[in-house]
Write an enzyme that holds these catalytic residues in place. Structure first.
Site, PDB file in Angstrom:
ATOM      1  CG  HIS A   9      22.040 -31.834   4.835  1.00 22.14           C
ATOM      2  ND1 HIS A   9      21.712 -31.113   3.714  1.00 22.14           N
ATOM      3  CD2 HIS A   9      22.689 -30.973   5.655  1.00 22.14           C
ATOM      4  CE1 HIS A   9      22.138 -29.875   3.829  1.00 22.14           C
ATOM      5  NE2 HIS A   9      22.746 -29.758   5.003  1.00 22.14           N
ATOM      6  N   GLY A  10      21.456 -34.441   2.111  1.00 23.96           N
ATOM      7  CA  GLY A  10      21.216 -34.132   0.707  1.00 23.96           C
ATOM      8  C   GLY A  10      20.907 -32.654   0.513  1.00 23.96           C
ATOM      9  CD  GLU A  13      12.092 -26.970   0.857  1.00 22.01           C
ATOM     10  OE1 GLU A  13      11.996 -26.097   1.750  1.00 22.01           O
ATOM     11  OE2 GLU A  13      11.152 -27.726   0.539  1.00 22.01           O
ATOM     12  CD  GLU A  87      26.463 -26.255   8.238  1.00 23.43           C
ATOM     13  OE1 GLU A  87      27.430 -26.572   8.964  1.00 23.43           O
ATOM     14  OE2 GLU A  87      26.462 -26.400   7.005  1.00 23.43           O
ATOM     15  CE  LYS A  98      25.377 -20.296   1.089  1.00 22.66           C
ATOM     16  NZ  LYS A  98      25.784 -21.703   0.815  1.00 22.66           N
ATOM     17  CG  HIS A 182      24.062 -30.058   9.256  1.00 21.33           C
ATOM     18  ND1 HIS A 182      22.928 -29.643   8.603  1.00 21.33           N
ATOM     19  CD2 HIS A 182      23.640 -30.680  10.397  1.00 21.33           C
ATOM     20  CE1 HIS A 182      21.862 -29.985   9.313  1.00 21.33           C
ATOM     21  NE2 HIS A 182      22.270 -30.609  10.394  1.00 21.33           N
ATOM     22  N   GLY A 183      27.552 -30.046   6.468  1.00 16.76           N
ATOM     23  CA  GLY A 183      28.870 -29.828   5.904  1.00 16.76           C
ATOM     24  C   GLY A 183      29.911 -29.417   6.924  1.00 16.76           C
ATOM     25  CG  ASN A 184      30.674 -25.537   7.871  1.00 18.16           C
ATOM     26  OD1 ASN A 184      31.839 -25.428   7.499  1.00 18.16           O
ATOM     27  ND2 ASN A 184      29.688 -24.885   7.277  1.00 18.16           N
TER      28      ASN A 184
END
Length: 228
Positions: A9-10, A13, A87, A98, A182-184
């Site tokens: 995904h882009g 937020e 994700e 983070k 998602h990334g993961n």
């Protein structure tokens, strides 16, 4: 020869705010919308025709899929939403900044939580206000299936059944599939597809809004991998 396209995904937020997101349902940022649209334009330029689309049940991935498909004039194709593409669940880290978390627990510990293959983050309990057990979109799942936190290994374990039961059979039938997730969850799927080792998967990054295209032979061996 079947094609599988993966799109992270882009920018969301909370990506922009540098927060752990996981299963929290946050929206795309303005930049994220543009990234999703650009992914669709790239797919249109390469002329890929899709038969099926898959995404998670989180709106940043759903909207990415819709923006991309709209740009390549394929918004009409069958679409399946599934929690298996969510994700990775970051447990009690979800919603935390983070940088602030690294200042509290140390950079090394946060790096381990974020990047290790089999180390779990601090877990949410079932009665925690932020538990996904209180979210209606997971009401039909066995409560024992809903995680309080995940590492990449656990994420892979929930992604594999979707691959084996739904996606692989479509590819074997010569159908082209697009997945916006998602990334993961996409790193986990890539690990399985490419047989990437537990150590090497730590170095794999999925860029936001950049299509990754796999070509498969009739036995689902990877013939090529490209990034658009």
């Amino acid at each position: 020869m079947a094609k599988l396209v993966l799109i992270r995904h882009g920018q969301s937020e909370w990506n922009l705010a540098n927060k752990f997101t996981g299963w929290i349902d946050v929206d795309l940022s303005e930049k994220g919308v543009e990234q999703a649209k650009n992914a669709g334009k790239a797919l249109k330029e390469h002329g890929i025709q899709f038969d099926y689309a898959y995404t998670s049940v989180l709106k940043r991935a759903i909207k990415t899929l819709h923006y991309a498909l709209e740009e390549c004039d394929q918004l009409w194709i069958p679409e399946i939403k599934t929690w298996r593409l969510n994700e990775r669940h970051y447990g009690a880290l979800q919603g935390l900044n983070k940088k602030a978390t690294a200042e509290k627990y140390g950079d090394e510990q946060v790096h381990i939580w974020r990047r290790s293959y089999d180390v779990l983050p601090p877990l949410l309990t079932a009665d925690d206000e932020g538990s996904a057990l209180h979210d209606r979109r997971y009401a039909n799942l066995d409560p024992r299936t809903v995680p309080g936190g995940e590492n990449l290994k656990v994420t892979l374990e929930r992604v594999i059944p979707l691959w084996q039961d739904e996606i692989a059979p479509k590819l074997l039938d010569g159908k082209n599939v697009i997945i916006a997730a998602h990334g993961n969850s996409l790193r986990a799927l890539s690990k399985y597809i490419e047989n990437i080792s537990d150590d090497d998967i730590m170095n794999l990054e999925m860029a936001t809004g950049q299509p990754v295209v796999y070509d498969f032979d009739e036995k689902l061996n990877v013939l090529s991998k490209e990034k658009y």
